[in-house]
Write an enzyme that holds these catalytic residues in place. Structure first.
Site, PDB file in Angstrom:
ATOM      1  N   ARG A  15       0.812  -1.214   0.000  1.00 56.29           N
ATOM      2  CA  ARG A  15       0.000   0.000   0.000  1.00 56.29           C
ATOM      3  C   ARG A  15       0.849   1.270   0.000  1.00 56.29           C
ATOM      4  O   ARG A  15       0.511   2.259  -0.650  1.00 56.29           O
ATOM      5  CB  ARG A  15      -0.915  -0.016   1.227  1.00 56.29           C
ATOM      6  CG  ARG A  15      -1.901   1.138   1.293  1.00 56.29           C
ATOM      7  CD  ARG A  15      -2.785   1.026   2.535  1.00 56.29           C
ATOM      8  NE  ARG A  15      -3.845   2.003   2.534  1.00 56.29           N
ATOM      9  CZ  ARG A  15      -5.040   1.827   1.989  1.00 56.29           C
ATOM     10  NH1 ARG A  15      -5.314   0.685   1.371  1.00 56.29           N
ATOM     11  NH2 ARG A  15      -5.961   2.774   2.035  1.00 56.29           N
ATOM     12  N   TYR A  16       1.944   1.263   0.754  1.00 53.77           N
ATOM     13  CA  TYR A  16       2.749   2.478   0.907  1.00 53.77           C
ATOM     14  C   TYR A  16       4.035   2.457   0.073  1.00 53.77           C
ATOM     15  O   TYR A  16       4.934   3.265   0.293  1.00 53.77           O
ATOM     16  CB  TYR A  16       3.124   2.669   2.383  1.00 53.77           C
ATOM     17  CG  TYR A  16       1.941   2.719   3.319  1.00 53.77           C
ATOM     18  CD1 TYR A  16       0.830   3.497   3.040  1.00 53.77           C
ATOM     19  CD2 TYR A  16       1.929   1.967   4.492  1.00 53.77           C
ATOM     20  CE1 TYR A  16      -0.265   3.535   3.897  1.00 53.77           C
ATOM     21  CE2 TYR A  16       0.846   1.999   5.365  1.00 53.77           C
ATOM     22  CZ  TYR A  16      -0.244   2.784   5.053  1.00 53.77           C
ATOM     23  OH  TYR A  16      -1.320   2.818   5.912  1.00 53.77           O
ATOM     24  N   HIS A  90      25.418 -18.732   3.346  1.00 54.74           N
ATOM     25  CA  HIS A  90      26.086 -17.638   4.040  1.00 54.74           C
ATOM     26  C   HIS A  90      26.071 -16.407   3.136  1.00 54.74           C
ATOM     27  O   HIS A  90      26.649 -16.426   2.042  1.00 54.74           O
ATOM     28  CB  HIS A  90      27.522 -18.026   4.396  1.00 54.74           C
ATOM     29  CG  HIS A  90      28.143 -17.150   5.445  1.00 54.74           C
ATOM     30  ND1 HIS A  90      28.512 -15.847   5.216  1.00 54.74           N
ATOM     31  CD2 HIS A  90      28.458 -17.408   6.756  1.00 54.74           C
ATOM     32  CE1 HIS A  90      29.027 -15.323   6.316  1.00 54.74           C
ATOM     33  NE2 HIS A  90      29.007 -16.252   7.265  1.00 54.74           N
ATOM     34  N   ASP A  91      25.420 -15.338   3.602  1.00 50.57           N
ATOM     35  CA  ASP A  91      25.220 -14.184   2.736  1.00 50.57           C
ATOM     36  C   ASP A  91      26.522 -13.445   2.411  1.00 50.57           C
ATOM     37  O   ASP A  91      26.749 -13.036   1.271  1.00 50.57           O
ATOM     38  CB  ASP A  91      24.189 -13.221   3.335  1.00 50.57           C
ATOM     39  CG  ASP A  91      24.404 -12.930   4.810  1.00 50.57           C
ATOM     40  OD1 ASP A  91      25.443 -13.340   5.368  1.00 50.57           O
ATOM     41  OD2 ASP A  91      23.533 -12.275   5.423  1.00 50.57           O
ATOM     42  N   SER A 121      33.044 -11.741   8.829  1.00 53.49           N
ATOM     43  CA  SER A 121      31.820 -11.252   8.193  1.00 53.49           C
ATOM     44  C   SER A 121      31.351  -9.934   8.801  1.00 53.49           C
ATOM     45  O   SER A 121      30.845  -9.051   8.105  1.00 53.49           O
ATOM     46  CB  SER A 121      30.704 -12.294   8.310  1.00 53.49           C
ATOM     47  OG  SER A 121      31.044 -13.463   7.603  1.00 53.49           O
ATOM     48  N   HIS A 169      -4.871  21.205  31.017  1.00 54.82           N
ATOM     49  CA  HIS A 169      -5.701  20.165  31.641  1.00 54.82           C
ATOM     50  C   HIS A 169      -7.069  20.065  30.972  1.00 54.82           C
ATOM     51  O   HIS A 169      -8.028  19.586  31.591  1.00 54.82           O
ATOM     52  CB  HIS A 169      -5.872  20.413  33.146  1.00 54.82           C
ATOM     53  CG  HIS A 169      -4.581  20.563  33.878  1.00 54.82           C
ATOM     54  ND1 HIS A 169      -3.827  19.496  34.285  1.00 54.82           N
ATOM     55  CD2 HIS A 169      -3.885  21.684  34.242  1.00 54.82           C
ATOM     56  CE1 HIS A 169      -2.725  19.934  34.889  1.00 54.82           C
ATOM     57  NE2 HIS A 169      -2.734  21.262  34.864  1.00 54.82           N
ATOM     58  N   GLN A 245      34.182  -8.823  18.270  1.00 54.77           N
ATOM     59  CA  GLN A 245      34.013  -9.162  16.857  1.00 54.77           C
ATOM     60  C   GLN A 245      33.070  -8.183  16.176  1.00 54.77           C
ATOM     61  O   GLN A 245      33.240  -7.863  15.007  1.00 54.77           O
ATOM     62  CB  GLN A 245      33.462 -10.588  16.697  1.00 54.77           C
ATOM     63  CG  GLN A 245      33.338 -11.000  15.234  1.00 54.77           C
ATOM     64  CD  GLN A 245      32.783 -12.389  15.054  1.00 54.77           C
ATOM     65  OE1 GLN A 245      31.628 -12.555  14.661  1.00 54.77           O
ATOM     66  NE2 GLN A 245      33.585 -13.402  15.338  1.00 54.77           N
ATOM     67  N   SER A 293     -16.536   9.579   4.899  1.00 59.58           N
ATOM     68  CA  SER A 293     -17.185   8.462   5.588  1.00 59.58           C
ATOM     69  C   SER A 293     -18.016   7.703   4.573  1.00 59.58           C
ATOM     70  O   SER A 293     -18.609   8.299   3.658  1.00 59.58           O
ATOM     71  CB  SER A 293     -18.070   8.986   6.727  1.00 59.58           C
ATOM     72  OG  SER A 293     -18.944   7.982   7.189  1.00 59.58           O
ATOM     73  N   LYS A 299     -18.811  14.304   6.407  1.00 58.33           N
ATOM     74  CA  LYS A 299     -17.581  14.202   7.191  1.00 58.33           C
ATOM     75  C   LYS A 299     -16.320  14.410   6.355  1.00 58.33           C
ATOM     76  O   LYS A 299     -16.228  13.968   5.217  1.00 58.33           O
ATOM     77  CB  LYS A 299     -17.501  12.840   7.878  1.00 58.33           C
ATOM     78  CG  LYS A 299     -18.530  12.627   8.969  1.00 58.33           C
ATOM     79  CD  LYS A 299     -18.330  11.289   9.641  1.00 58.33           C
ATOM     80  CE  LYS A 299     -17.072  11.267  10.478  1.00 58.33           C
ATOM     81  NZ  LYS A 299     -16.860   9.968  11.135  1.00 58.33           N
ATOM     82  N   ARG A 342      17.949  -6.412  10.173  1.00 62.30           N
ATOM     83  CA  ARG A 342      17.200  -6.528   8.914  1.00 62.30           C
ATOM     84  C   ARG A 342      15.895  -5.726   8.961  1.00 62.30           C
ATOM     85  O   ARG A 342      15.241  -5.554   7.922  1.00 62.30           O
ATOM     86  CB  ARG A 342      16.915  -7.998   8.604  1.00 62.30           C
ATOM     87  CG  ARG A 342      18.173  -8.807   8.298  1.00 62.30           C
ATOM     88  CD  ARG A 342      17.855 -10.230   7.883  1.00 62.30           C
ATOM     89  NE  ARG A 342      19.074 -11.030   7.769  1.00 62.30           N
ATOM     90  CZ  ARG A 342      19.871 -11.057   6.701  1.00 62.30           C
ATOM     91  NH1 ARG A 342      19.557 -10.318   5.647  1.00 62.30           N
ATOM     92  NH2 ARG A 342      20.957 -11.802   6.687  1.00 62.30           N
TER      93      ARG A 342
END
Length: 460
Positions: A15-16, A90-91, A121, A169, A245, A293, A299, A342
């Protein structure tokens, strides 16, 4: 029931998608692999440039062609990496193999063993993530954020003198101006922007446990910390000299916390905007052809602000998880950060959708001056603060004998409606100097806004 054709699972890619597509250029899986390949190529070329490995460097033409592999990274490389990763599981290894293949194609096989030399890596990943986040932040998210800030600042100036009944308030309180209230948001966002851009995006390249152990054994003649610093800063990142690491991710924690802070300020703007619309003090400009609406034709729903509110909450939830997860890694390394990172694009994506909706919403509003004026005219009791404060000043100056100005005004106004006439009569009956009396008689709720208009003009 027949199976549906393939569809995006996330609305960010469905959708986006029109809004979030620019982020995919930086924070998608393909963009991460392109950045990994860039790191691998630049590391190899930097190693060769030291002259410490007894290998003939590539010609300028060959080096340009090698770098073009990154520049021209596209669907063929994406597909090839998928095939390689399916075999290697392994990427990062897949990216290394892709580089080795490219070296062979360019007749640079003599450099093959310098591909991914002495790297773990995480040396590749931390730098690739840093590069992609940096570029997404400055190339996509910040421009959208700045567009919203600029629109808020413009409205603050336009509405600097439009009086508004404040509601502390939720109750009628000392009037302000619509511009000044928006200027508060502009000022808050200016401040948090400084936090965001002040984060130093860091990187490291120091081996499997951060000790340069393999580097030193293989090439003891090289000053590896100095080499690492030159390499990392050459990528446009700040160098982290001491890590396990993994690069410790503290810059990510700082950045996502600052963006969450910005999300929170924007969320506050959304809820205030929604409230102003519900009170009628903001009118929404109808969009031609839009439906407010499905059953109530009159509306015009505040959908832009509601959508932004929800997407800001989603973004902050994801970025908050990143903050909490990335600050910790067990001993020298665990993989909780891998899958978590990710979702960086998801956190940015929901915030970007919110910014898009918020900007649209801020172009579709206008103060209803009649409603604002009527609201102020119905609440003359808000001048009680002005009267009791002037009385206190008069008492100190010896021009009044009133003993308890606060109580006197409380008796007149608390829980009661006050008319202009009753307030004028009360002022006339007070013991105070002529100048003070004249100032108070000249006050109206719509003019009792102090320095609000000036403050609105100096929001930054």
């Amino acid at each position: 029931m027949p199976a549906l054709p393939p569809q995006p699972l996330s609305p960010l890619d469905g959708r986006y998608a029109g809004v979030t597509a620019p982020l995919a250029e930086h924070l998608s899986e393909a963009a991460l692999n392109r950045a990994r390949l860039r790191v691998e190529v630049e590391w190899l070329l930097a190693l060769v440039a030291t002259g410490q490995f007894g290998v003939e460097p590539p010609s300028d033409t060959a080096a340009t062609a090698l770098r073009a592999t990154v520049r021209d990274f596209g669907q063929p490389q994406i597909d090839r990496l998928a095939t390689l990763e399916a075999a290697t599981r392994h990427d990062v290894k897949a990216v290394e193999l892709l580089l080795r293949e490219r070296l062979a194609e360019l007749d640079l096989a003599r450099l093959t063993e310098l591909a991914h030399f002495a790297m773990t890596s995480e040396d590749v990943n931390n730098l690739a993530v840093a590069l992609t986040v940096r570029d997404a932040l400055h190339g996509v998210w910040l421009p959208a954020f700045d567009a919203v800030r600029a629109r808020i600042g413009t409205l603050a100036l336009q509405w600097a003198e439009v009086p508004l009944l404040a509601r502390t308030h939720g109750q009628p309180a000392t009037p302000t101006t619509m511009g000044k209230e928006l200027a508060v948001f502009a000022h808050r966002l200016h401040r948090v922007r400084d936090r965001i851009t002040g984060v130093r995006i860091q990187g490291k390249s120091n081996g499997a446990s951060g000790t340069y152990a393999a580097h030193v054994v293989a090439a003891p003649q090289v000053d590896w910390p100095a080499f690492s610093e030159r390499f990392v800063t050459g990528l446009g990142l700040a160098w982290n000299p001491l890590t396990t690491q993994i690069e410790s991710h503290d810059w990510q924690v700082e950045l996502y916390g600052a963006i969450s802070h910005a999300n929170g300020v924007l969320h506050n703007l959304c809820t205030d905007a929604w409230t102003y619309i519900s009170q009628g003090v903001w009118r929404q400009v109808p969009v031609e052809g839009a439906t407010g609406s499905s059953t109530m034709p009159h509306k015009v729903n505040p959908i832009r602000f509601e959508n932004a509110e929800a997407n800001l909450e989603l973004s902050t939830g994801i970025l908050g998880t990143l903050e909490r997860t990335l600050v910790t890694s067990r001993l020298q390394r665990d993989l909780t950060d891998s899958t978590t990172q990710r979702n960086i694009g998801v956190g940015f994506g929901h915030s970007l959708v919110a910014l898009d909706n918020l900007l649209r919403g801020l172009f579709e509003i206008d103060p209803d001056r009649e409603v604002l004026a009527a609201d102020l005219a119905a609440n003359w009791e808000v001048l009680a603060e002005a009267i009791q404060t002037v009385l206190r000043a008069e008492i100190v100056a010896g021009r009044s004998t009133v003993t308890d100005p606060y109580d006197a005004l409380k008796q007149l106004t608390r829980g009661r409606r006050v008319t202009p006439e009753s307030l004028a009569a009360f002022i006339d009956g007070l013991d105070l100097g002529d100048s003070a009396r004249a100032r108070l008689r000249g006050l109206t709720p719509s003019s009792y806004t102090g320095l609000a208009a000036d403050l609105a003009r100096h929001s930054d």
